[in-house]
Design an enzyme around this catalytic site. Sequence first.
Site, PDB file in Angstrom:
ATOM      1  N   PHE A 235       0.832  -1.220   0.000  1.00  0.00           N
ATOM      2  CA  PHE A 235       0.000   0.000   0.000  1.00  0.00           C
ATOM      3  C   PHE A 235       0.859   1.260   0.000  1.00  0.00           C
ATOM      4  CE2 PHE A 235      -2.760  -3.100   2.402  1.00  0.00           C
ATOM      5  CZ  PHE A 235      -3.545  -3.417   1.311  1.00  0.00           C
ATOM      6  N   ILE A 462       3.528  -7.162  -6.203  1.00  0.00           N
ATOM      7  CA  ILE A 462       3.249  -6.879  -4.787  1.00  0.00           C
ATOM      8  C   ILE A 462       1.917  -7.486  -4.355  1.00  0.00           C
ATOM      9  CG2 ILE A 462       4.710  -4.842  -4.868  1.00  0.00           C
ATOM     10  CD1 ILE A 462       2.144  -3.130  -4.748  1.00  0.00           C
ATOM     11  N   ILE A 629      -7.934  -2.724 -19.974  1.00  0.00           N
ATOM     12  CA  ILE A 629      -7.754  -3.592 -18.809  1.00  0.00           C
ATOM     13  C   ILE A 629      -7.145  -4.904 -19.299  1.00  0.00           C
ATOM     14  CG2 ILE A 629      -8.905  -4.793 -16.919  1.00  0.00           C
ATOM     15  CD1 ILE A 629      -8.843  -1.678 -16.680  1.00  0.00           C
ATOM     16  N   VAL A 703      -4.483   0.257 -12.327  1.00  0.00           N
ATOM     17  CA  VAL A 703      -5.714   0.382 -11.538  1.00  0.00           C
ATOM     18  C   VAL A 703      -5.513   0.316 -10.025  1.00  0.00           C
ATOM     19  CG1 VAL A 703      -7.214  -0.535 -13.338  1.00  0.00           C
ATOM     20  CG2 VAL A 703      -6.142  -2.107 -11.734  1.00  0.00           C
ATOM     21  N   GLU A 705      -4.703   2.396  -7.585  1.00  0.00           N
ATOM     22  CA  GLU A 705      -5.132   3.448  -6.650  1.00  0.00           C
ATOM     23  C   GLU A 705      -6.556   3.967  -6.893  1.00  0.00           C
ATOM     24  OE1 GLU A 705      -0.852   3.423  -6.736  1.00  0.00           O
ATOM     25  OE2 GLU A 705      -1.748   4.762  -5.304  1.00  0.00           O
TER      26      GLU A 705
END
Lengths: 745, 329
Positions: A235, A462, A629, A703, A705
């Site tokens: 994050f 991540i 996407i 995508v 955030e």
Amino acid sequence: MSTSPDSIIGRATPRIDGPLKTTGAAEYAADFHFEGMAHAVTVGATIASGRITKLDTATAESMPGVLLVLHHGNIGPLYRTVPGDDSATNSEVRSPFEDEVVRHWGQHVAVVVAETLEQATAAAAAVKVEYALEAANVRLKLDDFKGERKTISDRGDVDQAFDDAPVKVDQTYVTPVETHNPIEMHASVVRWDGDRVTLYETSQGVMNHRAVMAQVLGLPLENVRVVTRFLGSGFGGKLFPWPHAAMAAVAARKLNRPVKLSMTRRMMFSNVGYRPRTEQHIQLGATKEGKLLALRHEYLNNTSMLDDFDEGCGEATPYLYSVANLEVTGAQPRRNMGAPMWMRGPGAVPGLYALESGMNELADALDMDPLQLRLKNDAEKDESHDNIPFSSRHLRECLETGAKKFGWERRNAAIGSMRKDGKILGWGMAAASWVAVRLPCTATVEFCANGRLCVRCGTQDIGTGTYTIFAQVLHEKTGVPLDRIDVILGDSSLPSGPMSGGSMVTGSVLNAIADGANNAIKRLQQLAAATEGTPLHGAKLETVAFTEGRLHLKDQEASSGAHFADILGAAKLSRISAEGKTVPTWEDPKSKGFSLHSYGAQFVEVEWEPEIAKLRVSRVVTVIDAGKIINPAAAANQVAGAVVMGVGMGMLEETRYEQRTGQPINGNLADYLVATCADTPDIDVTFLDYPDPIMGEYGARGVGEIGLAGVAAAITAAVHHATGVRVRELPVRIEHLLESKIVSV
Amino acid sequence: MQTFQYTKAASIDKALGAASGAKFIAGGTTLVDLMKLSVEKPSGLVDINLLPLDKVETLPNGGLRIGAMVRNSDLAWNAEVQKNYAVLSQALLSGASPQLRNMATTGGNLLQRTRCVYFREPSAGTPGGYGCNKRTPGSGCAAMEGFNRMHAVLGTSDKCIATHPSDMCVAMAALEATIQTEGPKGKRTIAFADFHKVPGDTPHLENALEPGELVTYVDLPKPVEGAKSVYLKLRDRASYEFALASCAVVAKVEGGRIRYARVAMGGVGTKPWRSHEAEAALMGKAANAETFRHAAEAALKDAKPHGENAFKVELAKRCVVRTLKMATA
């Protein structure tokens, strides 16, 4: 750039690393164990400001298994990173144990290394530290700030326009300190081999991490290797190294043994960053018809005593709406608190909470539908940058699609007027935006004689699905099945890849992978033509095609040719590889003169039981315009996860600083509330899926955030609609709801 | 965590013979936690998981005997409990998480310690640490002027405002349970209301157990015929959080009038808070909103807020009203 309907690009694709995670085989940093490894535990300051006058380690050193106690008196030389060196960004200016000064509660003052974790923990508790206490400033409110404010953006005459505006909003919005709480805690496992060091790290950026550690430890860059094969999320908290990594490295060097240092959840609240508190003054002026005339956004965020951390709350404000007179300013008052750090959607997320809350209040002041207010003020061009065009902006469609899916036209604007199953419903909405940038990237694509395809890149996954995106692009380019594609990431010894931050990885790696695949295919074609004993020997290069892993003549069936493994076999080669590169947007002439952003719309429903002051977010419709996407399954997972985080931001999360000590007093997951599964609303995620022509191969913008942006403002609007209570300081609490004049349904 | 001796007791007699300074360990969901935080520093642990106290049995008087080692999950899903003591099942299921409930025991939950953030600080009650009269009598109470949003408004003293955290105990208070113990001095029965202590000047003394005394059973009286029972818990998030206010009600309505009422509250008291005042305000009255509000007012009449927890007074009232409404519907 365009993809066929049956392409794997744009198809929901299960994570290729999923089985490794579900079986526990994936190795996270703290999973690395080495022969003779010692364990390190840090000692944190119990004051927020002062000096260490005495540090007594005698007892600790005499305890069973203790090998070493490091502190400011014996750490030896460590260095700061070169200011302004973007390739080596550190979290804190100060190197660990640099001096005897304590500037925040929990600051590392010593580290104990012992044979076992238990021994190190016991000895760390026995280190006695005495301090000369100095006055600490841990005041939460920042409104006493008197210093200079930096102008972030301005145009027109906002003073005059605001004064003259017939309809105004003039409010301050506050977001509290929020702490990143990835489930995996920060850890460093360090192993030296002579003067070369390998760090197994919890890092969102192995290349940067290596550059920082080389500078901090005073080593040549090539002597440092950083590995992050898997990350239990970050994050933003794991973007840059934190002091414990250097502490572990020094301990391992001094002991000539591998050392593991793992943060505890308690330390996560004081030593590895947080989203700072923001106080944001918003002034909006509009005509009676709802056309914006003036927009002022003045923000403050706290920073630490040494670091200059600008949250950047004005990130999205200057371009989101069309308004002739605008000013955004920011400043960063210092506090005796740890260094802040980027947290998912830094700047824009707290910034849009304020701006979109202001817009919702303006809609109410105008007696206008907040959706219509946004549509009326939609920007055609980026008015903050000489009216340059947007590369691909579909905010209007996000808003209209979301409204339709949500059923917004059924909204009765009167407070507390909507009912369902004996509860009051509240509906709110907000717009969202997030920046897009393509970072430089190099990837190496390799065809192997065993029929496998391998790609290497010094980026990292991540937890978001980056491994899978690499495999998807290679499958698209070569037809090699996913289970024969090896994706090697998370190692600084690989070709340089981007940091996993700012939603920028996907858009940055795609070009390099595709380019690498194209180049490797070309080399394979050259090899086929030059290799005796293949059906293509002697063929002119332009006549050789590559289909589903086979090389053949363009005018013949693929089955007539040979598989790349056979070509490599005939050439007696184990492999053939090629490099691919991504040109960053700032060096790409095609992207010059364009404003690149993603957009979104958030529609939120809350259910309110006034009799017991119980309010829960029940339904969220999110529409996202983030370019093409690539993997809708992973992307929807990112956005839905971000929405849940938005529920936490809106309703739950707040780090509380004990005013007498400066300690984050709720520094654990029982007292710092994050949303649980039971708090998760019904979430409907829609992607508009328009490729961004300026982003290059496939046109993806990322995508990570955007799903969080706007959620909190939509929640507080829904809360107001249900309860009549306007909450301008997050999170919304039962205390606020008890003020509602509606006490029964 | 400090070093401790670990022994496993095969019988109640063996458990009772353990050395002084030792603590009984059942599920360990509170004790191990507090040992890691250096709040509890027993010299020894006597593991009682082998003791034959893991059954739920019907008593000759029609009541229910719950073994101290019955896990929270097993108790919550026990058919008898769900049928006749719904309030207890609901309270148990509103607490903690499934994983914790699978470990936590009935006896252990009676002894659950407060979640006051200062009490749980490793250095609380030591020189230089936060004052905590529970940890070290006389060291003060940091919560009085600190982070006290979660703290109690009933049964507090100027020495301590820590909330009793258990949901199960609130239901047991309303059910008028009794606690069976066995100790060096023999067996005894303790009324639920006498088991937990308010802090007064001695907040470190939390219950009626004597050193070395072991909780063996919790007995529930015969279910009240025609009564309905309900537990309601209000909190910031939907799961895995301690109550801001909760309420347990056992009530019986005949001819529109309340003929039986037991009311207990959680999240607001320094012990599981039985409200005789609320019960008195309900008895014989019409089961309507006005009566419920009067009862709630009576229940919180002596509430004393501290700083951030003032909202709990009104929240607890609303919680009582809603729970009464549900129990009499």
